[in-house]
Design an enzyme around this catalytic site. Structure first.
Site, PDB file in Angstrom:
ATOM      1  N   TYR A 282      -6.779  58.503  13.533  1.00 17.67           N
ATOM      2  CA  TYR A 282      -6.595  59.177  12.249  1.00 17.67           C
ATOM      3  C   TYR A 282      -5.130  59.628  12.179  1.00 17.67           C
ATOM      4  O   TYR A 282      -4.813  60.797  11.986  1.00 17.67           O
ATOM      5  CB  TYR A 282      -7.563  60.348  12.080  1.00 17.67           C
ATOM      6  CG  TYR A 282      -7.818  60.657  10.621  1.00 17.67           C
ATOM      7  CD1 TYR A 282      -8.538  59.775   9.823  1.00 17.67           C
ATOM      8  CD2 TYR A 282      -7.313  61.808  10.037  1.00 17.67           C
ATOM      9  CE1 TYR A 282      -8.742  60.029   8.486  1.00 17.67           C
ATOM     10  CE2 TYR A 282      -7.510  62.071   8.693  1.00 17.67           C
ATOM     11  CZ  TYR A 282      -8.229  61.174   7.932  1.00 17.67           C
ATOM     12  OH  TYR A 282      -8.433  61.424   6.609  1.00 17.67           O
TER      13      TYR A 282
ATOM     14  N   HIS B 124       1.675  62.049  14.699  1.00 17.14           N
ATOM     15  CA  HIS B 124       1.544  60.924  15.635  1.00 17.14           C
ATOM     16  C   HIS B 124       2.715  59.946  15.464  1.00 17.14           C
ATOM     17  O   HIS B 124       3.215  59.388  16.430  1.00 17.14           O
ATOM     18  CB  HIS B 124       0.247  60.148  15.376  1.00 17.14           C
ATOM     19  CG  HIS B 124      -0.998  60.943  15.580  1.00 17.14           C
ATOM     20  ND1 HIS B 124      -1.824  61.319  14.546  1.00 17.14           N
ATOM     21  CD2 HIS B 124      -1.569  61.428  16.708  1.00 17.14           C
ATOM     22  CE1 HIS B 124      -2.857  61.991  15.024  1.00 17.14           C
ATOM     23  NE2 HIS B 124      -2.729  62.077  16.328  1.00 17.14           N
TER      24      HIS B 124
ATOM     25  N   VAL C 116       5.180  68.581  14.039  1.00 20.36           N
ATOM     26  CA  VAL C 116       5.534  68.229  12.656  1.00 20.36           C
ATOM     27  C   VAL C 116       4.677  69.111  11.741  1.00 20.36           C
ATOM     28  O   VAL C 116       3.495  69.332  12.010  1.00 20.36           O
ATOM     29  CB  VAL C 116       5.273  66.732  12.376  1.00 20.36           C
ATOM     30  CG1 VAL C 116       5.612  66.383  10.932  1.00 20.36           C
ATOM     31  CG2 VAL C 116       6.096  65.872  13.333  1.00 20.36           C
TER      32      VAL C 116
END
Ligand code: PAF
Length: 292
Positions: A29, A34, A173
């Site tokens: 996901y 990532h 992030v």
């Protein structure tokens, strides 16, 4: 990108790669957090291998294993776009045979923060990460600093077990309003999503309090609690000031002189548990937190 779901296919694809290899282990996901790990990995090595595996052994009964979000096609497309060489997507049966009985446990660092609240979670993480390290034999492996306890535990495992792998942490992030990106953010209702920003605001408030010269642990914790207390429906699980290496919590009556300080928060919003953390004795990284 070559998508592999058998160990033989992984081994032969891995053998075909010349040069250095970076591994980014994920549960899929994939979001911008990532992708930041993948970009960092890509910079450091000639080749990138990503694993996507929702690892059952790191979920306790009653946690969100069954509803953990999945998007294999979207993930494969993102891996393709980022120049990933091999995407490993094994099944649980492949990673854990019926008689699987080996556990990798890094004792000590799992006694604080999320450890006591999620018994066996970190054993599940280190066991699967050690298996991926053995299968992929990367030169570098990249993890997010959002899971900073996980990162500390994996670094310790690599030292203890002499894995010849450089472990790299990548800064969290964030959404423009400061919320740390997490696959679990998609569980949040609109109302919960609005309240969730209290977590990063609490971290920044404590950071500001530190920058103004406050060194009493209790006062730093109070500054964070004050923000969290104002968020309706948010239930803090822990708010802890810890040493960034040992992860030992400072006592409320400690006054930190030259010691480093890391503030870690876990909180529930409805059925969702979110975590975030911030180093207080370092300047804020450029980005959303500066603007809060
Ligand atoms: O951080 C995660 O997504 C997981 O804990 C990891 C490292 C992929 C192990 O399953």
């Amino acid at each position: 990108v070559e998508i592999v779901s058998s160990l033989d296919a992984l081994r032969s694809a891995r053998r075909a790669l010349q040069g250095t290899v970076a591994l980014v282990p994920t549960m899929g996901y994939l979001h911008e957090g990532h992708l930041a790990l993948m970009r960092e990995a890509r910079k450091r090595c000639d080749h990138l291998i990503v694993s996507i595996f929702v690892n059952p052994t790191q979920f306790a009964p009653g946690e969100d294993l069954d509803r953990y979000p999945r998007d294999p096609e979207g993930d494969a497309e993102k891996c393709r776009q980022l120049g990933c060489d091999i995407l490993l997507m094994p099944t649980p049966e492949l990673m854990y045979s019926d008689d699987h009985s080996t556990r990798v446990e890094v004792s000590g660092l799992d006694q604080t923060l999320c450890g006591p609240r999620r018994p066996d979670h970190f054993v599940g993480v280190t066991t699967i990460v050690a298996k991926f390290f053995n299968l992929v034999q990367p030169d570098v492996a990249v993890f997010g600093e959002k899971d900073f306890q996980q990162l500390a535990i994996i670094k310790k495992m690599v030292r203890d077990l002499n894995f010849p792998i450089d472990i790299v942490g990548v800064p969290t992030v964030r959404e423009p309003d400061g919320l740390a990106l997490s696959s679990r953010n998609r569980y949040l209702s609109d109302e919960e999503r609005a309240q969730a920003t209290a977590i990063s605001t609490a971290l920044v408030t404590a950071h500001r309090t530190w920058q103004q010269g406050e060194r009493r642990a209790q006062a730093l914790l109070d500054s964070a609690h004050k923000v969290l207390d104002g968020a309706v429906g948010l239930r803090p699980d822990y708010v802890q000031l810890v040493h960034p290496d040992t992860l030992q919590a400072y006592a409320p009556d400690d006054e930190l002189k030259n010691q480093p300080a890391h503030l870690a928060i876990a909180a529930h919003l409805g059925h969702t548990r979110l975590i975030d953390n911030l180093r207080l004795d370092r300047p804020l990284a450029a980005g959303p937190l500066e603007k809060l």
